[in-house]
Design an enzyme around this catalytic site. Structure first.
Site, PDB file in Angstrom:
ATOM      1  N   ASP A  65     -39.434  13.610  31.161  1.00  0.00           N
ATOM      2  CA  ASP A  65     -39.585  14.924  30.534  1.00  0.00           C
ATOM      3  C   ASP A  65     -40.338  14.775  29.217  1.00  0.00           C
ATOM      4  O   ASP A  65     -39.928  15.298  28.183  1.00  0.00           O
ATOM      5  CB  ASP A  65     -38.217  15.579  30.305  1.00  0.00           C
ATOM      6  CG  ASP A  65     -38.332  16.995  29.743  1.00  0.00           C
ATOM      7  OD1 ASP A  65     -39.388  17.619  29.930  1.00  0.00           O
ATOM      8  OD2 ASP A  65     -37.369  17.458  29.103  1.00  0.00           O
ATOM      9  N   GLN A 173     -30.894  14.768  32.938  1.00  0.00           N
ATOM     10  CA  GLN A 173     -30.618  14.970  31.524  1.00  0.00           C
ATOM     11  C   GLN A 173     -29.217  15.549  31.346  1.00  0.00           C
ATOM     12  O   GLN A 173     -29.040  16.742  31.081  1.00  0.00           O
ATOM     13  CB  GLN A 173     -31.667  15.908  30.901  1.00  0.00           C
ATOM     14  CG  GLN A 173     -33.073  15.328  30.903  1.00  0.00           C
ATOM     15  CD  GLN A 173     -34.121  16.356  30.550  1.00  0.00           C
ATOM     16  OE1 GLN A 173     -34.152  17.449  31.108  1.00  0.00           O
ATOM     17  NE2 GLN A 173     -35.010  16.026  29.620  1.00  0.00           N
ATOM     18  N   ARG A 203     -36.492  18.750  13.739  1.00  0.00           N
ATOM     19  CA  ARG A 203     -36.643  19.927  14.575  1.00  0.00           C
ATOM     20  C   ARG A 203     -35.627  19.754  15.699  1.00  0.00           C
ATOM     21  O   ARG A 203     -35.703  18.810  16.485  1.00  0.00           O
ATOM     22  CB  ARG A 203     -38.073  20.024  15.114  1.00  0.00           C
ATOM     23  CG  ARG A 203     -38.302  21.247  16.035  1.00  0.00           C
ATOM     24  CD  ARG A 203     -38.143  20.828  17.469  1.00  0.00           C
ATOM     25  NE  ARG A 203     -38.493  21.874  18.425  1.00  0.00           N
ATOM     26  CZ  ARG A 203     -38.354  21.753  19.727  1.00  0.00           C
ATOM     27  NH1 ARG A 203     -37.886  20.621  20.254  1.00  0.00           N
ATOM     28  NH2 ARG A 203     -38.675  22.730  20.538  1.00  0.00           N
ATOM     29  N   ASP A 205     -33.932  20.553  19.087  1.00  0.00           N
ATOM     30  CA  ASP A 205     -34.336  21.099  20.383  1.00  0.00           C
ATOM     31  C   ASP A 205     -33.212  21.947  20.972  1.00  0.00           C
ATOM     32  O   ASP A 205     -32.046  21.545  20.964  1.00  0.00           O
ATOM     33  CB  ASP A 205     -34.663  19.929  21.323  1.00  0.00           C
ATOM     34  CG  ASP A 205     -35.228  20.374  22.647  1.00  0.00           C
ATOM     35  OD1 ASP A 205     -36.207  21.134  22.654  1.00  0.00           O
ATOM     36  OD2 ASP A 205     -34.682  19.960  23.687  1.00  0.00           O
ATOM     37  N   GLU A 212     -23.318  24.477  23.071  1.00  0.00           N
ATOM     38  CA  GLU A 212     -22.610  25.015  24.224  1.00  0.00           C
ATOM     39  C   GLU A 212     -21.295  24.269  24.462  1.00  0.00           C
ATOM     40  O   GLU A 212     -21.255  23.039  24.461  1.00  0.00           O
ATOM     41  CB  GLU A 212     -23.502  24.906  25.457  1.00  0.00           C
ATOM     42  CG  GLU A 212     -22.864  25.327  26.757  1.00  0.00           C
ATOM     43  CD  GLU A 212     -22.601  26.809  26.789  1.00  0.00           C
ATOM     44  OE1 GLU A 212     -21.406  27.159  26.872  1.00  0.00           O
ATOM     45  OE2 GLU A 212     -23.565  27.598  26.721  1.00  0.00           O
ATOM     46  N   GLU A 249     -34.932  25.431  17.288  1.00  0.00           N
ATOM     47  CA  GLU A 249     -35.497  26.187  18.402  1.00  0.00           C
ATOM     48  C   GLU A 249     -34.389  27.091  18.944  1.00  0.00           C
ATOM     49  O   GLU A 249     -33.480  26.624  19.629  1.00  0.00           O
ATOM     50  CB  GLU A 249     -36.000  25.248  19.501  1.00  0.00           C
ATOM     51  CG  GLU A 249     -36.614  25.985  20.676  1.00  0.00           C
ATOM     52  CD  GLU A 249     -36.886  25.083  21.858  1.00  0.00           C
ATOM     53  OE1 GLU A 249     -37.874  25.333  22.571  1.00  0.00           O
ATOM     54  OE2 GLU A 249     -36.113  24.136  22.099  1.00  0.00           O
ATOM     55  N   HIS A 316     -45.537  23.417  22.073  1.00  0.00           N
ATOM     56  CA  HIS A 316     -45.798  22.377  23.065  1.00  0.00           C
ATOM     57  C   HIS A 316     -45.196  22.695  24.428  1.00  0.00           C
ATOM     58  O   HIS A 316     -45.429  21.960  25.385  1.00  0.00           O
ATOM     59  CB  HIS A 316     -45.236  21.048  22.554  1.00  0.00           C
ATOM     60  CG  HIS A 316     -43.768  21.117  22.230  1.00  0.00           C
ATOM     61  ND1 HIS A 316     -43.291  21.836  21.171  1.00  0.00           N
ATOM     62  CD2 HIS A 316     -42.692  20.556  22.816  1.00  0.00           C
ATOM     63  CE1 HIS A 316     -41.975  21.718  21.113  1.00  0.00           C
ATOM     64  NE2 HIS A 316     -41.586  20.961  22.108  1.00  0.00           N
ATOM     65  N   ASP A 317     -44.411  23.766  24.525  1.00  0.00           N
ATOM     66  CA  ASP A 317     -43.834  24.160  25.806  1.00  0.00           C
ATOM     67  C   ASP A 317     -44.701  25.239  26.449  1.00  0.00           C
ATOM     68  O   ASP A 317     -45.782  25.548  25.962  1.00  0.00           O
ATOM     69  CB  ASP A 317     -42.412  24.682  25.589  1.00  0.00           C
ATOM     70  CG  ASP A 317     -41.457  23.585  25.144  1.00  0.00           C
ATOM     71  OD1 ASP A 317     -41.690  22.418  25.511  1.00  0.00           O
ATOM     72  OD2 ASP A 317     -40.494  23.899  24.425  1.00  0.00           O
TER      73      ASP A 317
END
Length: 564
Positions: A65, A173, A203, A205, A212, A249, A316-317
């Site tokens: 990834d 992942q 940063r 992610d 969660e 993010e 970048h996504d």
């Protein structure tokens, strides 16, 4: 506040440049970019005016990834160099006046991480609780998969124990269990390691997934406030580096983003990306109508003075459009990515701005002028400053992650390795390195590179944009966005034409109570080399905007000695 105090919160007026070491410059000729190559290009970034370099993941990884599947939070992927190379890079960047932040992936690891390898051995393994497991068959969760079409569930059954582990992203992942104090300690410890080596922040992610608590026992989840943990992480960062920053993010509605800032206290994330403004900007571009973006900017909530929005044209996504309605998204698709191969997950585009705008120089420059002028901190993705395009031959998000185009030489000057050995292929066609590259752009006074460098310089000279009070200004044209930012007694006024037709702007730009007083000898001073604009007898101004035009002004009064 004096101008000297702005350095205390450096990120509020920074210029952030995101790059991936493996696609930026190959220093040893093996076909993969590396830190030795990046060190050689630090002066390029300094010349552009960048003040903070954001490194995409460089940790050891199986690279399934693009590095976001990490096997060691304390290491460097051997293809990219060593810890010593990273330290040399950080030192070189700081010598040129640039800070360095790093992508930090804390919501999951690779399934090859030693923790997960151990955790799957038995139910009572010491690392079992580092991840989230369940022993009962999960319900259908296909509608919760982050990457539609790549997975059918967020749970995968692991054969050795027969239990299911959680993975909000790919099944290779597995999600970390942040309800486990040991996991929280490990995350802080690894952050501390990089801070000790000179990193200035992170940063983070996919922050909502990182916090969660899905799968945790109800009694344990009830005792844990994820936002208290995020605040504790911020506190840890500031103890180790008082000027450190957390850039998150968080692609959520504004009311939810406020929680991730820390609400009124502003003690969680220092910065968050403004995904909503980005998406509404593309809707405005598609319609050639500034009102969708203007309406969104009006709805943006007030945040703590120490917090900041990060503004971007693309990252970048995939260029996500998930917060638009289905109809709005189809409008943007039709305008900028009509072919199915240009779209991704049914919600985004895998294209760069110049190709979406058919290479129109005026329109491209208007968009970057807009990004630097909106209230927040501008974030550039590598290659934007020269107008790089995407490679639609590549799979998925890799379309916008092609090698940096340094020259018209073989491999775009990225590497001396044979083309077959490159980590990714250069863009082909009219946006490839034969036509778009750094060497030619820096030599051409009218190039996009020189325009972006000028924008950066003007932005850095205009603390009003990062620190000031933002206000939209009324004017008659639906295709024009007119706004001002005021800080410490100084006001900048900015105008952008989303339309393909030339237009006139007539407006009051100084606010109520100053129309006929306080303007003696004052005028709008053009910050981008155009003509200054006088106030009329009623305190209003009138000026022209070319097709896709843009103007930057400062309200200049006789007592103002500020250089422009």
């Amino acid at each position: 506040m004096s101008i000297a105090e702005t350095s205390d919160l450096w990120w509020k007026n920074a210029v952030i440049y995101c790059l991936d070491p493996e696609t930026f410059f190959d220093g040893d000729g093996d076909g993969t970019g590396d830190f030795s190559g990046l060190i050689q290009r630090v002066d390029y970034l300094a010349a552009l005016g960048v003040t903070c370099i954001w490194l995409m993941p460089f940790y050891p990884t199986p690279d399934r990834d693009d590095g976001y599947d990490v096997t060691d939070m304390y290491g460097v992927d051997r293809r990219l160099g060593t810890l010593g190379d990273v330290v040399e890079f950080i030192r070189t960047a700081k010598d040129r006046g640039m800070r360095v932040i790093a992508d930090f992936v804390v919501n999951h690891t690779s399934d090859r991480h030693p923790w997960f390898v151990e955790s799957r051995k038995s139910l009572d393994n010491p690392y079992r609780d580092y991840y989230v497991w369940r022993d009962d068959t999960p319900p259908d969760t296909s509608d919760e998969v982050v990457f539609p079409g790549e997975e059918s569930s967020i749970w995968t059954r692991d054969q050795p124990t027969g239990e299911w582990y959680l993975h909000m992203f790919a099944k290779h992942q597995p999600d970390l269990n942040v309800a486990n104090p040991k996991v929280r300690d490990e995350i802080a410890k690894s952050m501390g390691f990089w801070l000790q080596l000179g990193i200035d922040g992170f940063r983070l992610d996919a922050v909502p997934f990182f916090l969660e608590l899905r799968g945790a026992p109800e009694d344990k989840a009830a005792r844990i406030d994820p936002h208290e943990y995020l605040a504790a992480l911020r506190s840890f960062l500031n103890r180790r580096n008082g000027s450190g920053v957390l850039l998150g993010e968080v692609n959520l509605p504004y009311k939810d983003q406020l929680k991730y800032f820390g609400g009124p206290e502003g003690n969680e994330l220092n910065m968050q990306f403004d995904f909503l403004s980005m998406q509404m900007m593309y809707l405005s571009l598609a319609r050639e109508d500034a009102r969708p973006l203007a309406t969104n900017l009006k709805s943006r909530p007030k945040i703590h003075p120490d917090n900041q929005w990060a503004m971007f044209v693309r990252n970048h996504d995939e260029l996500t459009l998930d917060k638009l309605s289905d109809t709005e998204r189809e409008e943007v698709f039709a305008a900028f990515g009509p072919d199915e191969n240009m779209q991704m997950y049914g919600r985004g585009l895998r294209r760069r701005l110049p190709t979406m705008l058919s290479g129109d120089p005026a329109r491209i420059r208007m968009v970057y002028s807009l990004m630097f002028s909106l209230p927040g901190t501008p974030v550039l993705f590598y290659g934007e400053e020269i107008g790089m395009g995407e490679d639609l031959r590549a799979e998925g998000r890799s379309a916008v992650r092609s090698p940096m185009q340094w020259s018209s030489a073989e491999n775009g000057g990225f590497s001396t390795a044979p083309a077959k050995d490159l980590v990714a292929q250069p863009v082909d066609g009219s946006f490839g390195p034969e036509f778009i590259n750094v060497a030619s752009a820096k030599r051409e006074p009218g190039s996009l590179w020189n325009f972006v460098a000028t924008l950066i310089q003007r932005y850095r000279e205009s603390p009003e944009l990062g620190w000031g009070d933002f206000e939209l200004l009324k004017q008659p044209s639906a295709q024009v966005l007119l706004h001002r930012s005021t800080w410490s007694g100084s006001t900048v006024v900015l105008a952008h034409n989303f339309g393909a037709e030339r237009t006139s702007v007539s407006a009051s730009v100084t606010g109520a109570g100053t129309a006929k007083q306080g303007l003696a000898g004052a005028y709008l001073e053009d910050l981008l080399g155009g003509e200054d604009v006088p106030f009329d007898d009623d305190g209003n101004v009138r000026f022209e905007l070319d097709r896709y035009g843009y103007r930057w002004f400062r309200v200049h009064r006789p007592e103002n000695l500020k250089l422009v």
